[in-house]
Design an enzyme around this catalytic site. Sequence first.
Site, mmCIF file in Angstrom:
data_model
loop_
_atom_site.group_PDB
_atom_site.id
_atom_site.type_symbol
_atom_site.label_atom_id
_atom_site.label_comp_id
_atom_site.label_asym_id
_atom_site.label_seq_id
_atom_site.Cartn_x
_atom_site.Cartn_y
_atom_site.Cartn_z
ATOM 1 N N ASP A 81 0.833 -1.207 0.000
ATOM 2 C CA ASP A 81 0.000 0.000 0.000
ATOM 3 C C ASP A 81 0.873 1.266 0.000
ATOM 4 O O ASP A 81 1.810 1.382 0.796
ATOM 5 C CB ASP A 81 -0.870 -0.051 1.271
ATOM 6 C CG ASP A 81 -2.048 0.891 1.199
ATOM 7 O OD1 ASP A 81 -2.434 1.295 0.090
ATOM 8 O OD2 ASP A 81 -2.612 1.200 2.276
ATOM 9 N N HIS A 82 0.570 2.198 -0.844
ATOM 10 C CA HIS A 82 1.249 3.512 -0.882
ATOM 11 C C HIS A 82 2.773 3.418 -0.815
ATOM 12 O O HIS A 82 3.386 3.930 0.142
ATOM 13 C CB HIS A 82 0.755 4.414 0.252
ATOM 14 C CG HIS A 82 -0.688 4.763 0.129
ATOM 15 N ND1 HIS A 82 -1.181 5.582 -0.858
ATOM 16 C CD2 HIS A 82 -1.776 4.368 0.838
ATOM 17 C CE1 HIS A 82 -2.498 5.685 -0.738
ATOM 18 N NE2 HIS A 82 -2.882 4.938 0.274
ATOM 19 N N ASP A 103 2.759 5.268 -5.170
ATOM 20 C CA ASP A 103 2.132 6.521 -4.762
ATOM 21 C C ASP A 103 3.126 7.664 -4.913
ATOM 22 O O ASP A 103 3.869 7.984 -3.996
ATOM 23 C CB ASP A 103 1.663 6.390 -3.306
ATOM 24 C CG ASP A 103 1.059 7.691 -2.787
ATOM 25 O OD1 ASP A 103 1.032 8.686 -3.535
ATOM 26 O OD2 ASP A 103 0.617 7.697 -1.629
ATOM 27 N N GLU A 139 -2.098 6.502 -8.287
ATOM 28 C CA GLU A 139 -3.082 7.539 -7.979
ATOM 29 C C GLU A 139 -2.760 8.858 -8.643
ATOM 30 O O GLU A 139 -1.616 9.142 -8.988
ATOM 31 C CB GLU A 139 -3.225 7.785 -6.478
ATOM 32 C CG GLU A 139 -2.238 7.187 -5.571
ATOM 33 C CD GLU A 139 -2.441 7.607 -4.123
ATOM 34 O OE1 GLU A 139 -2.381 6.690 -3.305
ATOM 35 O OE2 GLU A 139 -2.620 8.807 -3.816
ATOM 36 N N HIS A 186 -7.415 10.439 3.596
ATOM 37 C CA HIS A 186 -6.900 9.467 4.571
ATOM 38 C C HIS A 186 -7.097 9.974 5.996
ATOM 39 O O HIS A 186 -6.879 11.146 6.275
ATOM 40 C CB HIS A 186 -5.396 9.235 4.353
ATOM 41 C CG HIS A 186 -5.099 8.380 3.174
ATOM 42 N ND1 HIS A 186 -4.459 8.840 2.055
ATOM 43 C CD2 HIS A 186 -5.355 7.088 2.931
ATOM 44 C CE1 HIS A 186 -4.328 7.854 1.187
ATOM 45 N NE2 HIS A 186 -4.870 6.777 1.693
ATOM 46 N N GLY A 217 -11.176 5.369 3.422
ATOM 47 C CA GLY A 217 -12.550 4.943 3.708
ATOM 48 C C GLY A 217 -13.010 5.196 5.144
ATOM 49 O O GLY A 217 -14.214 5.314 5.388
ATOM 50 N N ASN A 239 -8.185 1.842 7.022
ATOM 51 C CA ASN A 239 -7.053 1.640 7.930
ATOM 52 C C ASN A 239 -7.299 2.273 9.302
ATOM 53 O O ASN A 239 -7.282 1.582 10.324
ATOM 54 C CB ASN A 239 -5.770 2.202 7.311
ATOM 55 C CG ASN A 239 -4.529 1.798 8.092
ATOM 56 O OD1 ASN A 239 -4.616 1.116 9.111
ATOM 57 N ND2 ASN A 239 -3.362 2.199 7.635
HETATM 58 O O1 G3H Z 1 -4.503 3.017 1.954
HETATM 59 C C1 G3H Z 1 -5.075 3.127 3.055
HETATM 60 C C2 G3H Z 1 -6.387 3.747 3.150
HETATM 61 O O2 G3H Z 1 -6.666 4.574 2.094
HETATM 62 C C3 G3H Z 1 -6.831 4.083 4.508
HETATM 63 O O3 G3H Z 1 -7.535 5.269 4.693
HETATM 64 O O4 G3H Z 1 -7.170 5.499 7.148
HETATM 65 O O5 G3H Z 1 -8.939 6.805 5.993
HETATM 66 O O6 G3H Z 1 -9.186 4.364 6.293
HETATM 67 P P1 G3H Z 1 -8.239 5.499 6.127
HETATM 68 ZN ZN ZN Z 2 -4.809 4.876 0.880
#
Ligand code: G3H
Ligand code: ZN
Length: 289
Positions: A81-82, A103, A139, A186, A217, A239
């Site tokens: 991720d990222h 990212d 992204e 985020h 999210g 997350n």
């Molecule tokens: O890549 C991780 C997510 O986009 C987490 O975002 O911490 O707002 O759920 P969040």
């Molecule tokens: Zn993210």
Amino acid sequence: MKKTLRECIQEAEAKGVAIGHFNISNLEALHGIYNAAKKVDVPVIIGLSEGEEKFVGLEEAVALVKTIRERDEYPIFLNADHHSSFESVKKCIDAGYDSVIIDVAKLPFEENVKITKQCVDYAREVTAKTGRDILVEAELGFIGSGSIVRDSIPEGAGILTKPEDAQKFVEMTGVDLFAPSVGSIHGLIKTGKPHINAELVAEIRKITGIPLVLHGGSGLRDEDFTNAIKAGISIVHINSEIRLAFKEATEKSMKDNPSEITPAKILQPAVDAIEAVVEARLQLFNGMK
Ligand code: G3H
Ligand code: ZN
């Protein structure tokens, strides 16, 4: 393992649902997420950012997810991720990750395209050599950074991805998955979250022709998720909600049982709390709520 991540995404799109992507920093989170996925009986993606990966261990993360997948023949996948450079993406591809996110959205458009394309080319090279289907996501636009609790919506939020830029970017890079900026940020924001622009999601899905991923999210309203999924989101990232569940449950457990020193007993409530968060999100993403 029967289904690949690509096949699970295609299936999710056909059903009009989304796959949940949840980050881990420890085994408690992995257990909580996997328990929930099994209960709801849906595929799931485990994500590790560069920081989370440093803490867990790159090869350790691969071994954990691969062990569950092979032992239970369960569609559980691992995502980098990222990741912020070609080098760190390459390490994850080499170690056996199923998908990677490059990212570099902070960089100018041309540089973002150049580095993203380098990652896509490398993934294709490895696929050609090994037969492993590795998905690359990138992204464009501002989604903020850091799964933390914020007092307010950060500066720069509201700069949404333009459909024509998204189209150009996807064509130039050949990515498999695209993460646009469509309103989410985020982190958990104390004063609420911005709305998701579902019309923009639909426009970007149509013009790019590839599956879309919603980041940031945590804390979004249920209707924002359902509208975004209807409009073309195939993967949703969560997350901060997991981090908060872990912290609050662990704090409570230690406060309620001050003389307990057995880690399994101290931490079981954290596994259960994460499981509850993920189960609710998976039901929502899969149209069961
Ligand atoms: O890549 C991780 C997510 O986009 C987490 O975002 O911490 O707002 O759920 P969040
Ligand atoms: Zn993210």
